[in-house]
Design a protein around this motif. Structure first.
Motif, PDB file in Angstrom:
ATOM      1  N   ASP A 181      26.000  19.479   3.946  1.00 23.35           N
ATOM      2  CA  ASP A 181      25.616  20.530   4.890  1.00 23.35           C
ATOM      3  C   ASP A 181      26.431  21.800   4.635  1.00 23.35           C
ATOM      4  O   ASP A 181      27.285  21.850   3.740  1.00 23.35           O
ATOM      5  CB  ASP A 181      25.719  20.051   6.338  1.00 23.35           C
ATOM      6  CG  ASP A 181      27.145  19.843   6.828  1.00 23.35           C
ATOM      7  OD1 ASP A 181      28.111  20.196   6.122  1.00 23.35           O
ATOM      8  OD2 ASP A 181      27.292  19.324   7.952  1.00 23.35           O
ATOM      9  N   ARG A 182      26.173  22.824   5.428  1.00 23.44           N
ATOM     10  CA  ARG A 182      26.833  24.128   5.248  1.00 23.44           C
ATOM     11  C   ARG A 182      28.342  24.052   5.424  1.00 23.44           C
ATOM     12  O   ARG A 182      29.078  24.868   4.884  1.00 23.44           O
ATOM     13  CB  ARG A 182      26.265  25.140   6.223  1.00 23.44           C
ATOM     14  CG  ARG A 182      24.845  25.480   5.923  1.00 23.44           C
ATOM     15  CD  ARG A 182      24.301  26.483   6.903  1.00 23.44           C
ATOM     16  NE  ARG A 182      22.888  26.696   6.628  1.00 23.44           N
ATOM     17  CZ  ARG A 182      22.128  27.487   7.326  1.00 23.44           C
ATOM     18  NH1 ARG A 182      22.612  28.140   8.373  1.00 23.44           N
ATOM     19  NH2 ARG A 182      20.861  27.623   7.016  1.00 23.44           N
ATOM     20  N   GLY A 183      28.802  23.067   6.184  1.00 29.20           N
ATOM     21  CA  GLY A 183      30.240  22.896   6.390  1.00 29.20           C
ATOM     22  C   GLY A 183      30.910  22.074   5.302  1.00 29.20           C
ATOM     23  O   GLY A 183      32.098  21.793   5.376  1.00 29.20           O
ATOM     24  N   GLY A 184      30.142  21.638   4.308  1.00 27.25           N
ATOM     25  CA  GLY A 184      30.692  20.836   3.214  1.00 27.25           C
ATOM     26  C   GLY A 184      30.736  19.347   3.490  1.00 27.25           C
ATOM     27  O   GLY A 184      31.273  18.585   2.703  1.00 27.25           O
ATOM     28  N   GLN A 185      30.170  18.911   4.626  1.00 26.75           N
ATOM     29  CA  GLN A 185      30.169  17.495   4.993  1.00 26.75           C
ATOM     30  C   GLN A 185      28.942  16.807   4.398  1.00 26.75           C
ATOM     31  O   GLN A 185      27.831  17.329   4.446  1.00 26.75           O
ATOM     32  CB  GLN A 185      30.138  17.359   6.514  1.00 26.75           C
ATOM     33  CG  GLN A 185      30.127  15.923   6.984  1.00 26.75           C
ATOM     34  CD  GLN A 185      30.123  15.824   8.509  1.00 26.75           C
ATOM     35  OE1 GLN A 185      29.984  16.816   9.216  1.00 26.75           O
ATOM     36  NE2 GLN A 185      30.273  14.621   9.003  1.00 26.75           N
ATOM     37  N   THR A 186      29.139  15.623   3.839  1.00 34.55           N
ATOM     38  CA  THR A 186      28.016  14.837   3.349  1.00 34.55           C
ATOM     39  C   THR A 186      27.258  14.275   4.538  1.00 34.55           C
ATOM     40  O   THR A 186      27.856  13.733   5.469  1.00 34.55           O
ATOM     41  CB  THR A 186      28.499  13.686   2.449  1.00 34.55           C
ATOM     42  OG1 THR A 186      29.211  14.251   1.345  1.00 34.55           O
ATOM     43  CG2 THR A 186      27.340  12.845   1.941  1.00 34.55           C
ATOM     44  N   VAL A 187      25.936  14.430   4.517  1.00 32.18           N
ATOM     45  CA  VAL A 187      25.068  13.993   5.603  1.00 32.18           C
ATOM     46  C   VAL A 187      23.917  13.204   5.009  1.00 32.18           C
ATOM     47  O   VAL A 187      23.403  13.541   3.936  1.00 32.18           O
ATOM     48  CB  VAL A 187      24.509  15.215   6.385  1.00 32.18           C
ATOM     49  CG1 VAL A 187      23.609  14.767   7.511  1.00 32.18           C
ATOM     50  CG2 VAL A 187      25.631  16.077   6.920  1.00 32.18           C
ATOM     51  N   VAL A 188      23.496  12.132   5.681  1.00 37.89           N
ATOM     52  CA  VAL A 188      22.352  11.337   5.258  1.00 37.89           C
ATOM     53  C   VAL A 188      21.208  11.588   6.234  1.00 37.89           C
ATOM     54  O   VAL A 188      21.386  11.490   7.443  1.00 37.89           O
ATOM     55  CB  VAL A 188      22.697   9.831   5.213  1.00 37.89           C
ATOM     56  CG1 VAL A 188      21.475   8.997   4.876  1.00 37.89           C
ATOM     57  CG2 VAL A 188      23.813   9.586   4.205  1.00 37.89           C
ATOM     58  N   TYR A 189      20.047  11.934   5.700  1.00 37.88           N
ATOM     59  CA  TYR A 189      18.870  12.206   6.515  1.00 37.88           C
ATOM     60  C   TYR A 189      17.856  11.086   6.342  1.00 37.88           C
ATOM     61  O   TYR A 189      17.587  10.651   5.223  1.00 37.88           O
ATOM     62  CB  TYR A 189      18.218  13.531   6.099  1.00 37.88           C
ATOM     63  CG  TYR A 189      19.095  14.729   6.361  1.00 37.88           C
ATOM     64  CD1 TYR A 189      19.081  15.363   7.598  1.00 37.88           C
ATOM     65  CD2 TYR A 189      19.957  15.211   5.380  1.00 37.88           C
ATOM     66  CE1 TYR A 189      19.897  16.462   7.850  1.00 37.88           C
ATOM     67  CE2 TYR A 189      20.773  16.308   5.632  1.00 37.88           C
ATOM     68  CZ  TYR A 189      20.736  16.924   6.859  1.00 37.88           C
ATOM     69  OH  TYR A 189      21.538  18.001   7.102  1.00 37.88           O
TER      70      TYR A 189
END
Length: 96
Positions: free
Chosen positions: A46-54
């Motif tokens: 994401d924009r904050g650099g955090q890995t996210v799973v959708y």
């Protein structure tokens, strides 16, 4: 402080308690609860650099399965446990 978002680990823990042969569906929109088929799992940053799973629904018309079963909406606290009103005999067109 607990995160307001579920982590992949928490999701795996919850899914590990389920029947592995069951289809996976997504419950959406608490104000008009609908069931959708899941089609993809996508990992991104994401924009904050955090890995996210959708977890994503499919693109075809058959993805939306219709209204969510009432017991699921109740379990999600999206609606209260209600019973159908008692049935009454219908009046005829002549008002009798």
């Amino acid at each position: 402080m607990l995160s307001p978002e579920m982590t992949v680990g928490e999701l795996i823990d919850l899914l590990s308690q389920c029947d592995r042969s069951s289809p996976v569906r997504q419950a959406m929109n608490p104000f008009f609860p609908m069931a959708h088929r899941l089609a993809q799992v996508v990992q991104a940053v994401d924009r904050g650099g955090q890995t996210v799973v959708y977890l994503a629904e499919g693109r075809d018309e058959a993805t939306q399965l219709g209204l969510l079963p009432p017991e699921v909406a109740v379990a999600l606290a999206w609606q209260g446990d209600t019973e159908s009103p008692p049935s009454r005999p219908r009046r005829s067109a002549g008002g009798k």
